[in-house]
Design an enzyme around this catalytic site. Structure first.
Site, PDB file in Angstrom:
ATOM      1  N   SER A  11       0.843  -0.995  -0.276  1.00 24.98           N
ATOM      2  CA  SER A  11       0.117   0.117   0.072  1.00 24.98           C
ATOM      3  C   SER A  11       0.953   1.298  -0.100  1.00 24.98           C
ATOM      4  O   SER A  11       1.540   1.595  -0.996  1.00 24.98           O
ATOM      5  CB  SER A  11      -1.091  -0.108   1.388  1.00 24.98           C
ATOM      6  OG  SER A  11      -2.070   0.812   0.924  1.00 24.98           O
TER       7      SER A  11
ATOM      8  N   ASP B 247      -6.033  -3.935  -2.019  1.00 25.85           N
ATOM      9  CA  ASP B 247      -4.934  -3.287  -1.062  1.00 25.85           C
ATOM     10  C   ASP B 247      -4.341  -4.472  -0.557  1.00 25.85           C
ATOM     11  O   ASP B 247      -4.997  -5.517  -0.131  1.00 25.85           O
ATOM     12  CB  ASP B 247      -5.448  -2.370   0.028  1.00 25.85           C
ATOM     13  CG  ASP B 247      -4.396  -1.920   0.603  1.00 25.85           C
ATOM     14  OD1 ASP B 247      -3.297  -2.163   1.037  1.00 25.85           O
ATOM     15  OD2 ASP B 247      -4.831  -0.653   1.081  1.00 25.85           O
TER      16      ASP B 247
END
Length: 918
Positions: free
Chosen positions: A94, A241
């Site tokens: 991320s 993610d």
């Protein structure tokens, strides 16, 4: 900007060695050589030599996700550069994937901090107001009014997958990371440091570790927060993610790189301790627990852990707390520096004492003062020498560019063994040769003067620092493929050569589409202007967005690949991803005068013929109803041009009496109604470089009914009109800079019925200019004019509301002629989460009249003066909110209405009177 000078020094390591208990001295051989390995710069991602010390352990840097907290990871990188600790790889999830990718791509820690100072990533990721090429402002506002979307894709029904598409984030990442993808040819191991990026496969639930491919696409997938950003489709699979699998990817780093030590930086949000109070908080807490449980395991696997525990950092505030977060990262590294040093010292070995304290130099020239200063630091007189001291001293001499060659040996001397340091220095720079575009030459000359003044001894580290700053500056100026390979120094002649060039896009290849077939010929024509030119991210992205709009694509995936091993030419490969064939959009809103509003639009693509678009819509508020069908046929041979057939009907309630008598309705008849049914044939062509201009020829036939005082009258009308719209606004909804122009002229004929009928004329013009004096203050001037000659009532202008004059009711009255001027001073504030709050004091003036000439002289005209303030913003990137309070004064023939205050609220999925006909 100290990338070159801060490579692999070990000052802290050796400083602590002074207090370590010495091992027994080793016997001195006749000659013993100590040397370090110098790796020349690749001039792609490393611009200064790298110096490796024998026996130094491989260190893996692992960076976690955590939104804006990831900015603290920049501070850790800065400290690693400053103290010279070596890194062998970097792995991220991320936000950590983004920071790690920037570092592996060649950006230094200070350059990354500067980059985030220029770029508000939170606004970039979630900004719903980006202006789209290929469609007019009116069309984009119309397409941005969706509250709920349902789509049928390949036979499957799907609803909106996120608040934002992530397109804006993709554009930014591509500009920053395209250079790394191109010059590494998609191999993450060929970057400055080997890199791994972790994302979650939404269809299998497994993590995927990206080590090849499009770096920008991989980072975007790793950052695709579920619900906030749309999943990224790579190879037919959806990715979100990577935090759902391993937010702190220690296990990934160990499996990929097998490092000796893992330094992990955890900037994840601390787990909330307060009790959950509702369904949503229970669901969010449950997800947090899943992520946190995996992080416990990851933290335990790390050799050293830096953890930021700050609950006050908003998840997407990438701009407001940048200096604070970077400093927190620096402080976090300093807190574990001693422990890190101790682990490195034990892993490295080489602490045995050497059988001498004497140091001598073997050099054909005077030894530079900087070298003797390093000796005093690492090999001080009167202190026993260790092998680690000698290697660190040699490494620092070469890292700082103080010598061309440096090695040491234990040699016999008159008084016993001594450490002989052999140095070969660089000669001075005598001439400079620059091979670069003319636009870059002055920048290069200034940089050389600052880093390598004429006549001074050449220093490869200073030269690397100069090249690094040059590349970074050009990347930020939208020349992301700058290539400085060939830059070098010739010690034999003293000639310093700087080469800066760009590969050009020599070909555009359209690959098979992902989904239903797409005609590649129009795409090639739209993208043809990119061939033969250097890569410019802004130009490419606008051209790609234009192609997406014209070809009805959800996305046009692109990848720049080298034509050959020389990396001097590039080929752009694009893969079209078509929009779903069927789409249903729901729009809702509320306005103080109009009440609740709802609209429903169905859009179908390629129904019957490839490239066609079918649109069926209906809408309703308290005063208006409308419905219609539109069929569009774009011309394949002329992208941006086509035909459109419309059939529709609308009804409007006239709540207030008309100010002037008309053949259709008389004054003093409240609560009248009129309806109309239209059949239209339009031909349109788009213009301007980005297709934000549109000219339309409209041929129409109308049947109109008027109901008042219990009497219904009907009329048939035929009309032809020519209209045009163009703008260069930077945003839609809340633009800051730009000019909007709209114009229309039409002729018509009303057939005799209850009156004699006859010809009529109609014209409209609007010019709105916006200018930003600063980030927070701007100016807004809006001029609007509507003209009508013998207009039927159904073609009068619908006026009223804050969009017309502050203090008036929306769509509250009709007029055949009007003129309005609005002047405001918008003041803008960052509302967080990438949103803008705009407050605008505004002064309005308008006149309406039954005849055009009456606008400019007394008699029948009515004047309206409005003054007040508007507050505008967007809510969760979905709703537009406008609050206004204005004072309205009216003057007309025989009457004067004093100024009265009026409050207006508009909240909805589009920022205007939903079905205003002008």
């Amino acid at each position: 900007m100290r990338r070159g000078a801060l490579l692999l020094g070990l000052p802290a390591l050796l400083a602590a060695q002074a207090t370590a208990p010495p091992d027994a001295p080793v016997a001195a051989p006749a000659t013993r050589r100590f040397e370090v390995k110098v790796l020349p710069p690749d001039m792609l991602f490393r611009f200064a030599p790298r110096v490796e010390v024998p026996g130094l352990p491989k260190v893996a840097l692992v960076l976690s996700g955590g939104g804006a907290r990831g900015l603290a990871e920049i501070g850790v990188i800065q400290r690693l550069e400053e103290v010279g600790y070596p890194l062998g790889s970097v792995t991220g999830t991320s936000a950590g994937a983004l920071v790690g990718a920037l570092y592996a791509s060649g950006f230094s820690g200070h350059e990354i901090e500067d980059l985030f100072g220029r770029l508000d990533l939170g606004r970039t990721a979630l900004d719903p107001l980006v202006r789209n090429p290929g469609e007019t402002l009116e069309e984009q506002e119309d397409h941005s009014d969706t509250f709920l979307t349902a789509e049928v894709d390949r036979g499957r029904l799907r609803f909106a997958q996120s608040l934002r598409s992530g397109t804006e984030l993709q554009r930014v990442l591509q500009g920053l990371l395209v250079r790394a993808t191109f010059f590494a040819d998609g191999d993450f191991d060929r970057l400055r440091l080997p890199l791994r990026v972790l994302a979650t496969n939404l269809e299998t639930g497994q993590g995927r570790v990206f080590g090849h491919g499009d770096l920008a696409e991989a980072v975007r997938a790793s950052m695709a927060i579920p619900g906030a950003l749309k999943p990224v489709v790579i190879g037919g699979q959806q990715y979100v993610d990577g935090a759902l699998v391993e937010n702190l990817p220690v296990g990934v780093a160990k499996e990929a790189f097998h490092p000796d030590l893992v330094l992990a930086v955890d900037v994840s949000s601390p787990l909330e301790r307060r009790p959950s109070s509702n369904f949503f908080s229970v669901a969010a807490r449950s997800l947090d627990l899943v992520v946190e449980r995996r992080q416990w395991e990851s933290r335990a696997q790390a050799d050293l852990l830096i953890r930021l525990d700050d609950r006050k950092v908003p998840f997407l505030d990438y701009s407001g707390l940048l200096p604070t977060l970077v400093q927190q990262g620096r402080n976090g590294f300093d807190a574990v520096q001693a422990s890190f040093h101790e682990r490195l010292r034990k892993a490295m070995g080489g602490s045995a004492l050497l059988p001498t304290q004497a140091v001598a130099y073997v050099c054909a020239e005077p030894v530079p003062d900087e070298v003797r200063a390093l000796q005093a630091r690492f090999l001080p007189e009167g202190r026993p020498l260790r092998e680690q001291d000698v290697l660190a001293f040699l490494q620092q001499v070469l890292v700082h560019g103080l010598a061309r060659e440096a090695w040491a040996g234990l040699e016999a001397g008159p008084g016993g063994p001594r450490l002989a340091v052999h140095l070969q220095l660089y000669p001075a720079v005598t001439t400079v040769e620059i091979q670069a575009p003319a636009a870059w030459r002055s920048r290069i000359e200034r940089g050389l003067s600052a880093h390598l003044p004429p006549g001074e001894r050449f220093n490869p580290t200073a030269f690397g620092r100069f090249l690094s700053e040059l590349v970074y500056g050009l990347v930020m100026d939208d020349a992301p493929l700058v290539d400085v390979r060939g830059s070098s120094f010739d010690p034999a002649t003293g000639c310093l050569r700087v080469v800066a060039r760009e590969p050009r896009v020599t070909a555009v290849e359209v690959r098979p589409s992902e989904g239903r077939p797409v005609d590649a010929a129009p795409l090639r024509r739209l993208l043809a202007p990119l061939e033969g030119a250097p890569w410019r991210t802004d130009t490419l992205q606008k051209r790609m967005a234009l192609a997406e709009h014209r070809a009805h694509l959800e996305r046009l995936r692109s990848q720049l690949v080298p034509v050959d091993a020389s990396l001097e030419a590039a080929k752009l490969e694009v893969t079209p991803v078509p929009l779903p064939r069927h789409r249903l959009d729901l729009s809702v809103g509320y306005e103080s005068n109009l009440g609740g509003q709802v609209g429903l639009v169905y859009r179908g693509l390629d129904l019957g013929f490839q490239g066609t678009e079918t649109e069926l819509r209906g809408a309703k508020n308290r005063l208006q109803e409308q419905g219609g069908l539109a069929l569009r046929w774009p011309f394949g041979f002329a992208p941006g041009a086509g035909l459109e057939l419309r059939a529709g009907a609308w009804r409007q309630r006239l709540e207030n009496p008309l100010p002037w008598n008309t053949p259709e309705l008389q004054t003093g008849q409240p609560d009248s109604r009129m309806t109309a049914a239209d059949l239209e044939l339009l031909g349109y062509v788009r213009f301007s470089n980005l297709g934000t201009g549109k000219a339309t020829l409209d041929l129409s036939r109308r049947h109109a009914d008027y109901l008042g005082a219990g009497l219904t009258r009907s009329r048939e009308e035929e009309a032809a009109s020519l209209s045009a719209e163009w703008d260069n606004d930077d945003h839609h909804t809340l633009p800051r800079e730009g000019l909007l122009l709209r114009a229309r002229y039409g002729l018509g004929e009303a057939r005799p019925s209850f009156d004699a009928g006859g010809s009529f004329r109609q014209a409209y013009f609007r010019a709105r200019g916006l200018h930003a004096f600063s980030e927070h203050l701007g100016a807004d001037l809006d001029l609007e004019w509507g003209y009508g000659h013998r207009l039927p009532l159904d073609r009068w202008w619908a006026l009223g509301g804050p969009a017309f004059v502050l203090g008036s009711d929306s769509l509250s009255f009709l007029a055949p002629n009007f003129a309005a001027a609005r002047a405001g001073l918008p003041v803008r504030f960052d509302a967080g989460l990438g949103l803008t709050l705009e407050v605008e004091p505004r002064f309005d003036f308008a006149q309406v009249a039954p005849e055009a000439a009456g606008l400019w002289r007394g008699g029948t005209r009515i004047q309206a003066h409005g003054a007040g303030i508007l507050l505008r913003t967007t809510l969760v990137n979905l709703y537009y909110l406008e609050l206004s309070y204005g004072f309205l004064r009216l003057d007309g023939p025989g009457f004067h209405q004093p100024a009265t205050g009026h409050f207006n609220l508009l909240i909805g999925t589009q920022p205007f009177d939903l079905w205003r006909r002008r």
